[in-house]
Design an enzyme around this catalytic site. Structure first.
Site, PDB file in Angstrom:
ATOM      1  N   CYS A 134       0.829  -1.203   0.000  1.00 43.16           N
ATOM      2  CA  CYS A 134       0.000   0.000   0.000  1.00 43.16           C
ATOM      3  C   CYS A 134       0.863   1.252   0.000  1.00 43.16           C
ATOM      4  CB  CYS A 134      -0.914  -0.022   1.224  1.00 43.16           C
ATOM      5  SG  CYS A 134      -1.904   1.458   1.389  1.00 43.16           S
ATOM      6  N   CYS A 137      -0.305   4.119   2.262  1.00 44.32           N
ATOM      7  CA  CYS A 137      -0.068   3.852   3.689  1.00 44.32           C
ATOM      8  C   CYS A 137       1.397   4.098   4.060  1.00 44.32           C
ATOM      9  CB  CYS A 137      -0.357   2.398   4.045  1.00 44.32           C
ATOM     10  SG  CYS A 137      -1.859   1.741   3.364  1.00 44.32           S
ATOM     11  N   ASP A 138       2.310   3.675   3.201  1.00 51.65           N
ATOM     12  CA  ASP A 138       3.711   3.575   3.628  1.00 51.65           C
ATOM     13  C   ASP A 138       4.705   4.465   2.888  1.00 51.65           C
ATOM     14  OD1 ASP A 138       2.973   1.665   5.526  1.00 51.65           O
ATOM     15  OD2 ASP A 138       3.102   0.037   4.068  1.00 51.65           O
TER      16      ASP A 138
END
Ligand code: NAP
Length: 314
Positions: A134, A137-138
């Site tokens: 993701c 997300c990261d």
């Protein structure tokens, strides 16, 4: 019909929890079955910036915690059990799990999907320690660092370009010498000077000590193995894997109509089997997000209520 639920929802992600909320709020005897932990894919997300109303402290886990509390408040029961066998054809649907057997008048399938894995040594060990599925997300963890993106489809290339906003260099590792991504997306990627491409290559092994420090890549045409080692100053690099998604539909193969492994429904979330509905990422659809999953869940629950009213006397 004691012991028989009105609705059983298989899967405790956003679609299942929203279905549970709507069903229990309609005073249906509702059970949500989840095989591991409530939340689905979103619990691995640190920030949910695009779910309407989620502004402060909106992490995946905090959003799910509130969804669980809300569904429980309206009376939805929740159990952890993995369903191994289903009998959906009869008027009363029967689900067999590892811990017991469950019966319901209607079933909502909200089993979700999962990112396809590379399947190489080190991938599982370093997930969350350099390996990610993701970018939103990261990506921020790799500010001004180097990242590699595995895959050649629309997702890999688009997410790769998103990662260029953070990383100093993004290299797409693709198993062929031509991208699968749409030409318009490719053109943008080739014009982006932070984007690089490693063709005909597959990741064979990911190594490190606590975090990713190196990976072995094979050229599938020559068989040559190359070890990519983290820059000394950075100490690590990111590996973002976007090689497609796999719907969690094994249980329903040969029973429910599917398209590329995803369950086909109409706009009311009805499958081809009366009394069986599907909601969320497990459905054949164009946008897989929390917002669409919860919408599906609400529709499925309301339609299940209607189905029960029309087909059962008590
Ligand atoms: P995808 O189109 O199935 O592409 C998967 C990519 O991963 C392919 O390039 C494939 O290589 C590669 N791959 C598959 N298995 C692999 C493995 N085991 N090892 C290494 N590489 C592997 O998946 P996606 O990119 O997630 O897209 C899914 C769907 O969503 C598509 O229909 C796509 O068009 C759509 N989508 C659209 C947009 C958009 O329109 N903006 C954005 C994102 C997604 P090969 O090419 O060699 O098969």
């Amino acid at each position: 019909m004691s012991g028989i639920y009105d609705v059983i929802i298989i899967g405790g992600g956003p679609a299942g929890l929203a279905a549970g909320l709507y069903a229990s709020r309609s005073r249906l005897k509702t059970l949500i079955l989840e095989k591991e932990k409530m939340g689905g894919q979103i619990v691995t997300t640190d920030e949910v910036a695009n779910y309407p109303g989620s502004i402060e402290n909106a992490s995946g886990p905090s959003l799910i915690k509130r969804m669980v509390e809300q569904a429980e408040e309206f009376g939805a029961e929740m159990k952890i059990d993995e369903i191994k066998e289903v009998d959906l054809e009869g008027k009363i649907k029967v689900l067999k799990g590892s811990n017991g057997e469950y019966k319901a008048k209607a079933v909502i399938i909200a089993t979700g999907a999962q990112p396809r894995k590379i399947g190489c040594p080190g991938e599982a060990e370093f997930t969350g320690r350099g390996v990610s599925y993701c970018a939103t997300c990261d990506a921020a963890f790799f500010e001004d660092m180097e990242v590699f993106v595995v895959g050649g489809g629309d997702t890999a290339v688009e997410e790769g370009m998103y990662l260029t906003k953070f990383a100093r260099k993004v290299t797409i590792i693709h198993r062929r010498d031509e991208l699968r991504a749409a030409k318009s997306i490719q053109e943008k990627a080739f014009a982006n000077e932070k984007m690089h491409f490693m063709w005909d290559s597959v990741v064979k092994e990911i190594k490190g000590d606590g975090i990713v420090e190196s990976m072995v890549v094979e050229n599938v045409k020559t068989g040559e193995l190359t070890e990519i080692v983290a820059n000394e100053e950075d100490g690590t690099f990111g590996i973002f894997v976007f090689i497609g998604f796999l719907p969690n539909t094994e249980l329903f193969e040969g029973i429910i109509d599917m398209e590329n492994g995803y369950i086909v429904t109409d706009q009311d979330m009805k499958t081809n089997i009366p009394g069986v509905f599907a909601a969320g990422d497990v459905r054949a659809k164009s946008l897989r997000q929390v917002v669409t999953a919860t919408g599906d869940g609400a529709i499925a629950a309301i339609q299940a209520e209607k189905y029960i009213e029309e087909n059962f006397d008590e």
